[in-house]
Design a protein around this motif. Structure first.
Motif, PDB file in Angstrom:
ATOM      1  N   ARG A   1      -8.386   5.773 -12.613  1.00  0.00           N
ATOM      2  CA  ARG A   1      -9.369   5.581 -11.541  1.00  0.00           C
ATOM      3  C   ARG A   1      -9.391   4.121 -11.092  1.00  0.00           C
ATOM      4  O   ARG A   1      -9.394   3.825  -9.895  1.00  0.00           O
ATOM      5  CB  ARG A   1     -10.764   5.970 -12.030  1.00  0.00           C
ATOM      6  CG  ARG A   1     -11.817   5.918 -10.933  1.00  0.00           C
ATOM      7  CD  ARG A   1     -13.211   5.851 -11.493  1.00  0.00           C
ATOM      8  NE  ARG A   1     -13.436   4.577 -12.150  1.00  0.00           N
ATOM      9  CZ  ARG A   1     -14.475   4.297 -12.928  1.00  0.00           C
ATOM     10  NH1 ARG A   1     -15.374   5.212 -13.168  1.00  0.00           N
ATOM     11  NH2 ARG A   1     -14.618   3.129 -13.496  1.00  0.00           N
ATOM     12  N   MET A   2      -9.378   3.203 -12.054  1.00  0.00           N
ATOM     13  CA  MET A   2      -9.401   1.781 -11.689  1.00  0.00           C
ATOM     14  C   MET A   2      -8.169   1.425 -10.855  1.00  0.00           C
ATOM     15  O   MET A   2      -8.262   0.698  -9.864  1.00  0.00           O
ATOM     16  CB  MET A   2      -9.445   0.912 -12.949  1.00  0.00           C
ATOM     17  CG  MET A   2      -9.558  -0.566 -12.652  1.00  0.00           C
ATOM     18  SD  MET A   2      -9.665  -1.582 -14.132  1.00  0.00           S
ATOM     19  CE  MET A   2      -7.982  -1.624 -14.673  1.00  0.00           C
ATOM     20  N   MET A   3      -7.007   1.965 -11.257  1.00  0.00           N
ATOM     21  CA  MET A   3      -5.788   1.670 -10.509  1.00  0.00           C
ATOM     22  C   MET A   3      -5.877   2.245  -9.087  1.00  0.00           C
ATOM     23  O   MET A   3      -5.403   1.632  -8.132  1.00  0.00           O
ATOM     24  CB  MET A   3      -4.578   2.241 -11.251  1.00  0.00           C
ATOM     25  CG  MET A   3      -4.266   1.515 -12.530  1.00  0.00           C
ATOM     26  SD  MET A   3      -3.813  -0.196 -12.190  1.00  0.00           S
ATOM     27  CE  MET A   3      -4.241  -1.003 -13.706  1.00  0.00           C
TER      28      MET A   3
ATOM     29  N   GLU B   1      -8.647   2.652  -7.414  1.00  0.00           N
ATOM     30  CA  GLU B   1      -9.584   1.807  -6.664  1.00  0.00           C
ATOM     31  C   GLU B   1      -8.926   0.504  -6.236  1.00  0.00           C
ATOM     32  O   GLU B   1      -9.174   0.010  -5.136  1.00  0.00           O
ATOM     33  CB  GLU B   1     -10.806   1.508  -7.527  1.00  0.00           C
ATOM     34  CG  GLU B   1     -11.754   2.690  -7.651  1.00  0.00           C
ATOM     35  CD  GLU B   1     -13.016   2.306  -8.395  1.00  0.00           C
ATOM     36  OE1 GLU B   1     -13.985   1.924  -7.751  1.00  0.00           O
ATOM     37  OE2 GLU B   1     -13.010   2.385  -9.635  1.00  0.00           O
ATOM     38  N   LEU B   2      -8.084  -0.044  -7.103  1.00  0.00           N
ATOM     39  CA  LEU B   2      -7.402  -1.285  -6.729  1.00  0.00           C
ATOM     40  C   LEU B   2      -6.446  -1.054  -5.560  1.00  0.00           C
ATOM     41  O   LEU B   2      -6.129  -1.981  -4.823  1.00  0.00           O
ATOM     42  CB  LEU B   2      -6.625  -1.855  -7.928  1.00  0.00           C
ATOM     43  CG  LEU B   2      -7.471  -2.407  -9.068  1.00  0.00           C
ATOM     44  CD1 LEU B   2      -6.591  -2.852 -10.221  1.00  0.00           C
ATOM     45  CD2 LEU B   2      -8.321  -3.572  -8.583  1.00  0.00           C
ATOM     46  N   SER B   3      -5.988   0.165  -5.406  1.00  0.00           N
ATOM     47  CA  SER B   3      -5.135   0.487  -4.257  1.00  0.00           C
ATOM     48  C   SER B   3      -5.953   0.756  -3.003  1.00  0.00           C
ATOM     49  O   SER B   3      -5.389   1.030  -1.949  1.00  0.00           O
ATOM     50  CB  SER B   3      -4.264   1.705  -4.572  1.00  0.00           C
ATOM     51  OG  SER B   3      -3.322   1.367  -5.552  1.00  0.00           O
ATOM     52  N   GLY B   4      -7.265   0.748  -3.138  1.00  0.00           N
ATOM     53  CA  GLY B   4      -8.109   0.886  -1.955  1.00  0.00           C
ATOM     54  C   GLY B   4      -8.877   2.181  -1.861  1.00  0.00           C
ATOM     55  O   GLY B   4      -9.612   2.395  -0.894  1.00  0.00           O
ATOM     56  N   LEU B   5      -8.737   3.054  -2.845  1.00  0.00           N
ATOM     57  CA  LEU B   5      -9.483   4.310  -2.785  1.00  0.00           C
ATOM     58  C   LEU B   5     -10.963   4.045  -3.096  1.00  0.00           C
ATOM     59  O   LEU B   5     -11.271   3.274  -4.003  1.00  0.00           O
ATOM     60  CB  LEU B   5      -8.938   5.316  -3.805  1.00  0.00           C
ATOM     61  CG  LEU B   5      -7.804   6.232  -3.348  1.00  0.00           C
ATOM     62  CD1 LEU B   5      -6.568   5.434  -2.988  1.00  0.00           C
ATOM     63  CD2 LEU B   5      -7.461   7.229  -4.436  1.00  0.00           C
ATOM     64  N   PRO B   6     -11.871   4.671  -2.372  1.00  0.00           N
ATOM     65  CA  PRO B   6     -13.287   4.540  -2.733  1.00  0.00           C
ATOM     66  C   PRO B   6     -13.534   5.124  -4.129  1.00  0.00           C
ATOM     67  O   PRO B   6     -12.747   5.946  -4.608  1.00  0.00           O
ATOM     68  CB  PRO B   6     -14.004   5.375  -1.667  1.00  0.00           C
ATOM     69  CG  PRO B   6     -13.034   5.541  -0.567  1.00  0.00           C
ATOM     70  CD  PRO B   6     -11.678   5.505  -1.187  1.00  0.00           C
ATOM     71  N   HIS B   7     -14.648   4.703  -4.728  1.00  0.00           N
ATOM     72  CA  HIS B   7     -14.919   5.043  -6.124  1.00  0.00           C
ATOM     73  C   HIS B   7     -14.844   6.553  -6.392  1.00  0.00           C
ATOM     74  O   HIS B   7     -14.148   6.995  -7.307  1.00  0.00           O
ATOM     75  CB  HIS B   7     -16.301   4.495  -6.488  1.00  0.00           C
ATOM     76  CG  HIS B   7     -16.699   4.787  -7.889  1.00  0.00           C
ATOM     77  ND1 HIS B   7     -17.457   5.884  -8.215  1.00  0.00           N
ATOM     78  CD2 HIS B   7     -16.424   4.161  -9.046  1.00  0.00           C
ATOM     79  CE1 HIS B   7     -17.640   5.906  -9.525  1.00  0.00           C
ATOM     80  NE2 HIS B   7     -17.031   4.870 -10.046  1.00  0.00           N
TER      81      HIS B   7
ATOM     82  N   VAL C   1      -1.623   8.118  -8.133  1.00  0.00           N
ATOM     83  CA  VAL C   1      -3.045   8.406  -7.878  1.00  0.00           C
ATOM     84  C   VAL C   1      -3.454   8.076  -6.444  1.00  0.00           C
ATOM     85  O   VAL C   1      -4.299   8.746  -5.853  1.00  0.00           O
ATOM     86  CB  VAL C   1      -3.935   7.668  -8.904  1.00  0.00           C
ATOM     87  CG1 VAL C   1      -3.871   6.164  -8.728  1.00  0.00           C
ATOM     88  CG2 VAL C   1      -5.374   8.119  -8.779  1.00  0.00           C
ATOM     89  N   HIS C   2      -2.842   7.047  -5.860  1.00  0.00           N
ATOM     90  CA  HIS C   2      -3.242   6.623  -4.514  1.00  0.00           C
ATOM     91  C   HIS C   2      -2.365   7.241  -3.431  1.00  0.00           C
ATOM     92  O   HIS C   2      -2.477   6.875  -2.271  1.00  0.00           O
ATOM     93  CB  HIS C   2      -3.200   5.102  -4.422  1.00  0.00           C
ATOM     94  CG  HIS C   2      -1.879   4.505  -4.811  1.00  0.00           C
ATOM     95  ND1 HIS C   2      -1.409   4.539  -6.100  1.00  0.00           N
ATOM     96  CD2 HIS C   2      -0.919   3.891  -4.092  1.00  0.00           C
ATOM     97  CE1 HIS C   2      -0.230   3.945  -6.145  1.00  0.00           C
ATOM     98  NE2 HIS C   2       0.104   3.552  -4.956  1.00  0.00           N
TER      99      HIS C   2
ATOM    100  N   PRO D   1       0.811  -1.230   0.000  1.00  0.00           N
ATOM    101  CA  PRO D   1       0.000   0.000   0.000  1.00  0.00           C
ATOM    102  C   PRO D   1       0.841   1.276   0.000  1.00  0.00           C
ATOM    103  O   PRO D   1       0.335   2.353  -0.300  1.00  0.00           O
ATOM    104  CB  PRO D   1      -0.794  -0.113   1.309  1.00  0.00           C
ATOM    105  CG  PRO D   1      -0.772  -1.551   1.661  1.00  0.00           C
ATOM    106  CD  PRO D   1       0.527  -2.075   1.158  1.00  0.00           C
TER     107      PRO D   1
END
Lengths: 286, 331
Positions: free
Chosen positions: B125-127, B129-135, B177-178, B103
């Motif tokens: 955005r998908m990446m 979200e895969l790191s745990g960010l809400p939509h 992004v995350h 993480p």
């Protein structure tokens, strides 16, 4: 990192639960899969047979209407295990075609574009990746196979009454278990081939070839060696054997049904092995 | 939304880990420790018993082709298992604490990595979200990251239609992004034209100066590393041949001078050594010398005058990264 400020800023908000992240993949992929008009039309066509079956069940329980219409073959309208078995066989065949259309777009684009490292450096495992990709296809297959199957069963139950239900509850289990197993096997085959064949059209062809070539090899083996075990290479015959057991068919199967289950387990294991070899963050060159 | 993750500046007292656990400030802890790290592919040993501790905010990873730079990065990211030894990222062991490390990471691979039939904003955005960010947060930060790297106007285009430089920037956007604490950039300026390279370097410098994250930059281009990194680690044939703090080296005035002489220079180097200088002849009348503390440059002029030797040039200079690299390669 606001758009207008154009500065880097770390993220300090809440995170989603780790178990739920595999669902991001089907959600992201679904929109892209459904961009194809052909696929939308095909999925709609997949509901024609279930709708026809629903009409059949209705008519079977409304013989008075048919008699009033002077219909002679009303006595042949019977909703029994065979009726649902044919439904499973037909929808199972459509599921193969849907798999051939959707399956190639699952893993192949990620492998072809070297995107796998971007998934796996995050807190996201290979198992979650496979589960996420599989859940998209499994969901699409379920909607045309066991879900309408069980709905038909419920319609029949509501019209025939509880006594019929108690006598034929094995049909519901047969529909659910048989088609779910079939869907899972189709998903695994599609994922494995999609992971190894980067070109989508070739991957789709390979998925179909698994069934047709398997049937061909099985028939050849049966005739050359004079055995029935070649049938185990034909996955449609294999699932047919399993359906015969689940729907309590009295006809003696050409090979023991346990062997059919073993064949499916071997098929699933091979697919998982192929996926484990290919779905990696980097390619090992020997 | 069960767990909290704060990826605030290094050393912040209230930083929390993935599950909300309060951790000690890590400003004094090394960012990266290699402890006897070895990696083997089959019979071939790629990394051989690496030992180093690095705590700089930006670390440059240098070495010729096949030195093991990418393997080291892949080992840190968790793609490759060490055959012996281990490494620690922010104190987390890569063997046992992979779940805690991931993480914290942002990774920009060397090769093209994207999903061609996705728009940049959907991809980033998908990446996220895969790191745990809400939509919603992922979507917001995807827009921000793409604007930040300079792809704001092109964020609704399919990634497959991007140029090489735009793909590099998209890779950077998905890596940040995350809000990672450690951003690993593998050849970030690979294939970029000079303006695009300049832009990438500026972005890296901005992120470094923001103090919000640490950077590990692997590059063949010494200039890129020199412009962006505080510490440098040089690998050669799977071994560490040099590790130093560039900032410290820059700060330390070694009084390194280069002389260009004309005339009879017999014994001049020995005479300089007599003054306490460390000398090295570079040929054609050129001498590199490190002056001792307290020695004035006028002493060198006097010495040359006494020997009837013309000093045509005298430059103060430090070792450039190129010289450090070449020395390391010779060693």
């Amino acid at each position: 990192m606001a758009v207008y400020k154009r500065t880097y800023k770390a993220y300090d908000g809440a995170l989603t639960p780790a178990w739920s992240r595999f669902l991001i993949l089907p959600r992201s992929a679904y929109g892209y899969v459904m961009q194809s008009k052909f696929l939308v039309a095909f999925r709609m066509a997949c509901f024609f047979y279930p709708l026809g079956c629903a009409l059949f069940i209705y008519l079977a329980h409304n013989l008075s209407i048919l008699k009033a219409m002077n219909f002679q073959g009303a006595q042949f309208l019977q909703v029994n295990a065979n009726f649902f078995r044919y439904f499973c066989a037909f929808q199972g065949s459509l599921a193969v075609l849907l798999t051939a259309f959707v399956g190639p777009s699952l893993v192949a684009p990620d492998v072809a574009n070297n995107a796998l490292p971007l998934y796996f450096y995050r807190p996201f495992s290979r198992a979650e990746y496979v589960l996420g990709k599989m859940s998209l296809l499994l969901g699409m297959l379920s909607i045309i196979t066991w879900i309408p199957g069980l709905l038909l069963f419920l319609i029949q139950w509501s019209l025939a009454g509880s006594a019929w239900m108690q006598e034929n509850s094995f049909i519901a289990w047969g529909i659910f278990i048989g088609l779910l197993v079939w869907d899972v096997i189709l998903c695994l085959i599609a994922l494995a081939l999609s992971a190894w064949i980067k070109w989508r059209i070739a991957a789709g062809g390979a998925i179909l070839a698994v069934f047709f070539a398997g049937a061909g090899f099985g028939a050849a083996l049966n005739s050359i060696v004079r055995t029935q075990y070649g049938s185990l290479l034909d996955l449609r015959q294999v699932i047919g054997l399993i359906f015969s057991q689940l729907f309590r068919d009295d006809t003696a199967p050409p090979v023991p049904v346990a062997n059919a289950w073993t064949a499916l387990a071997v098929c699933a294991a091979v697919c998982l092995w192929l996926l484990a070899k290919r779905v990696r963050p980097f390619e090992v060159v020997k | 939304m069960v767990d909290q993750c704060s990826l605030e500046p290094f050393g912040n007292l209230k930083r929390t880990k993935g599950l909300g656990e309060l951790v000690e400030p890590q400003a004094k802890k090394p960012m990266l420790e290699l402890d006897g790290l070895s990696v083997r592919f089959g019979q071939r040993e790629i990394l051989k018993d690496l030992h180093v501790s690095l705590s700089g905010r930006t670390i440059g990873l240098l070495g010729p082709n096949g030195a093991g730079k990418s393997t080291l990065i892949q080992t840190l990211v968790g793609f490759v298992r060490p055959s012996a030894g281990t490494a620690r990222v922010f104190g987390h062991d890569i063997r046992r604490g992979r779940g805690a490390i991931r993480p914290l990471l942002g990774y920009m691979p060397e090769n093209d990595s994207f999903v061609a039939n996705m728009t940049a904003v959907a991809f980033v955005r998908m990446m996220g979200e895969l790191s745990g960010l809400p939509h919603d947060a992922a979507l917001e930060r995807a827009h921000e990251a793409l604007f930040y790297v300079g792809l704001g106007e092109a964020r609704y285009r399919l990634l497959g239609t991007y140029s090489l430089g735009m793909k590099q920037l998209a890779k950077l956007a998905q890596a940040i992004v995350h809000g990672p604490r450690l951003l690993i950039l593998d050849e970030p300026t690979n294939g970029l034209d000079p303006p695009a390279r300049k832009r990438m370097i500026r972005l890296i410098q901005e992120m470094r100066d923001s103090g919000e994250l640490n950077l590990l930059i692997c590059s063949h281009l010494l200039r890129d590393v020199e412009e962006t990194c505080e510490e440098v680690l040089i690998l050669k044939q799977g071994r560490i041949v040099h590790s130093s703090n560039l900032e410290a080296e820059r700060a330390a005035n070694k009084r390194f001078v280069e002389l260009e002489t004309f005339g009879p220079q017999d014994g001049f180097a020995e005479a300089l050594a007599g003054l306490g200088c460390e000398c090295e002849s570079a040929g054609l009348g050129r001498i590199k010398a490190t002056l001792p503390e307290g020695l004035e440059v006028r002493e060198i002029y006097r010495l040359a005058a006494s020997r009837d030797l013309q000093l045509r040039r005298l430059n103060y200079r430090r070792d450039t990264l190129e010289e450090i690299f070449l020395k390391a390669m010779e060693g």
